[in-house]
Scaffold this active site. Structure first.
Site, mmCIF file in Angstrom:
data_model
loop_
_atom_site.group_PDB
_atom_site.id
_atom_site.type_symbol
_atom_site.label_atom_id
_atom_site.label_comp_id
_atom_site.label_asym_id
_atom_site.label_seq_id
_atom_site.Cartn_x
_atom_site.Cartn_y
_atom_site.Cartn_z
ATOM 1 N N THR A 280 0.892 -1.216 -0.268
ATOM 2 C CA THR A 280 -0.053 -0.125 0.056
ATOM 3 C C THR A 280 0.736 1.244 -0.076
ATOM 4 O O THR A 280 1.936 1.141 0.819
ATOM 5 C CB THR A 280 -0.900 0.136 1.237
ATOM 6 N N PHE A 282 1.063 5.327 1.086
ATOM 7 C CA PHE A 282 0.610 6.085 1.850
ATOM 8 C C PHE A 282 1.083 7.537 1.508
ATOM 9 O O PHE A 282 2.127 7.689 1.061
ATOM 10 C CB PHE A 282 0.753 5.896 3.546
#
Length: 377
Positions: A280, A282
């Site tokens: 992921t 961020f």
């Protein structure tokens, strides 16, 4: 029978003439740029170009050639504009970003992160900010944005994209609702676990809570266990907290090992996401529009004129200036059916001449341009 070598020689001769004429045209374009510099006239004159394309296409014969001539001269005019953008001085700032030595943070710096304690976003925050900062949990993406804009926090951390499920669209939209800027990013490997009460067996579970992204990343595992019902929850860590608080062995959560430890749960199944290299991305947001000397990624939002070929022409500014585009995400424009804005990431720094040149061209030709951030990837 046609002699192929003769035809090829003829094409070579014609191409040589086209190159010579193109260079002659660009010499005239230089004079046009000088005139525009003296008079303050804009490089891009949409009405003038449209009228000229109509006249040129009318000189051709047949529908195919009419369309081809229009496309050919659209490209030539686009190249001419890019040349003029490059030689005209950049008297205005392309953005309102200010260069800074770095991102200021210490143990007293307040940073809002999405999710309950134990979330992946909290981990990303702690990994990004060294030394440690004062992390504050927030249960909504909008809440993080609001905290930064109102200066309740110096920075905020939000997930923006997952390698297996794509962009987190709500956060793309929020970037335009607030005046915050992206000042950093952090990419983290995500291992999703099935967590539950200690001593619970997999056969006892009936309900599995998690954030929609967590459920999507583990959809194959859930499909392989049809007795489980996936239920959306605020965040992965909040789902773990719910399971711990309610003490029902029929409930489990998809969350991190850290969340399991935070709330006294057991890891019942490890690394259950279908993409084993699941990551992921961020973003770190701040209220001040800053960039640093080592910033090497630019995030943009672009809205286009609603006409054929507009996306191609805008993206060509990156190609012409040799800028590498690393991501593009489209989102519908509220209140304007079938019209879209594009979120684009390209490599570069706001000090780079190529970046400034591309932004100048896009700003003149796009319906809307906003630089969302320039940061170190």
């Amino acid at each position: 029978m046609i002699d192929l070598s003769v035809s090829r020689q003829q094409i070579d001769d014609i191409d040589s003439q086209i190159v010579a004429l193109f260079e002659k045209r660009m010499q005239v374009a230089n004079k046009v740029a000088e005139y525009k510099l003296q008079t303050g006239k804009k490089v891009y004159d949409r009405q003038r170009e449209e009228e000229k394309l109509e006249k040129l296409s009318a000189l051709s014969h047949g529908k195919f050639n009419e369309h081809a001539v229009r496309e050919l001269f659209s490209q030539i005019m686009s190249i001419s504009r890019k040349y003029q953008y490059g030689i005209l001085p950049h008297t205005e700032d392309s953005t309102n970003f200010v260069k800074a030595d770095g991102i200021d943070a210490d143990s007293g710096t307040r940073v809002y992160y999405f999710g309950a304690p134990g979330s992946h976003t909290q981990q990303a925050m702690e990994d990004f900010f060294v030394p440690s900062v004062q992390g504050i949990s927030c249960q909504s993406f909008r809440g993080v944005m609001e905290a930064v804009q109102t200066e309740a926090a110096e920075y905020g951390v939000l997930p923006i994209e997952n390698s297996s499920t794509g962009g987190i669209t709500a956060n793309y939209d929020l970037l335009l609702d607030f005046k915050n800027a992206i000042v950093g990013q952090y990419v983290m490997k995500i291992d999703q676990c099935l967590v539950g009460l200690p001593g619970t067996s997999l056969e006892e579970i009936r309900k599995v809570y998690s954030h929609p992204q967590g459920l999507a990343q583990c959809s194959i595992y859930l499909n392989d266990h049809p007795q489980y019902t996936g239920i959306e929850y605020d965040s992965t860590a909040a789902a773990a907290r719910k399971v711990a608080a309610e003490g029902d062995p029929a409930q489990a959560a998809i969350a991190s090992r850290r969340a399991a430890k935070e709330y006294g749960l057991a890891v019942l199944a490890d690394s259950i996401q279908q993409e084993k290299n699941n990551c992921t991305r961020f973003i770190v947001i701040g209220s001040k529009k800053i960039y640093t000397p080592d910033s090497n990624k630019l995030a943009l939002c672009i809205e286009l004129p609603h006409k054929s070929g507009s996306l191609y022409r805008i993206l060509s500014h990156f190609l012409y200036n040799d800028l590498n585009m690393t991501q593009i995400e489209s989102r519908p424009i509220p209140g304007r059916n079938w019209e879209y804005r594009f979120f684009v990431d390209v490599e570069g720094n706001l000090d780079d001449a190529a970046v400034r040149n591309a932004l100048r061209g896009i700003r003149e030709e796009a319906a809307f341009l906003r630089v969302l951030g320039n940061f170190k990837a």
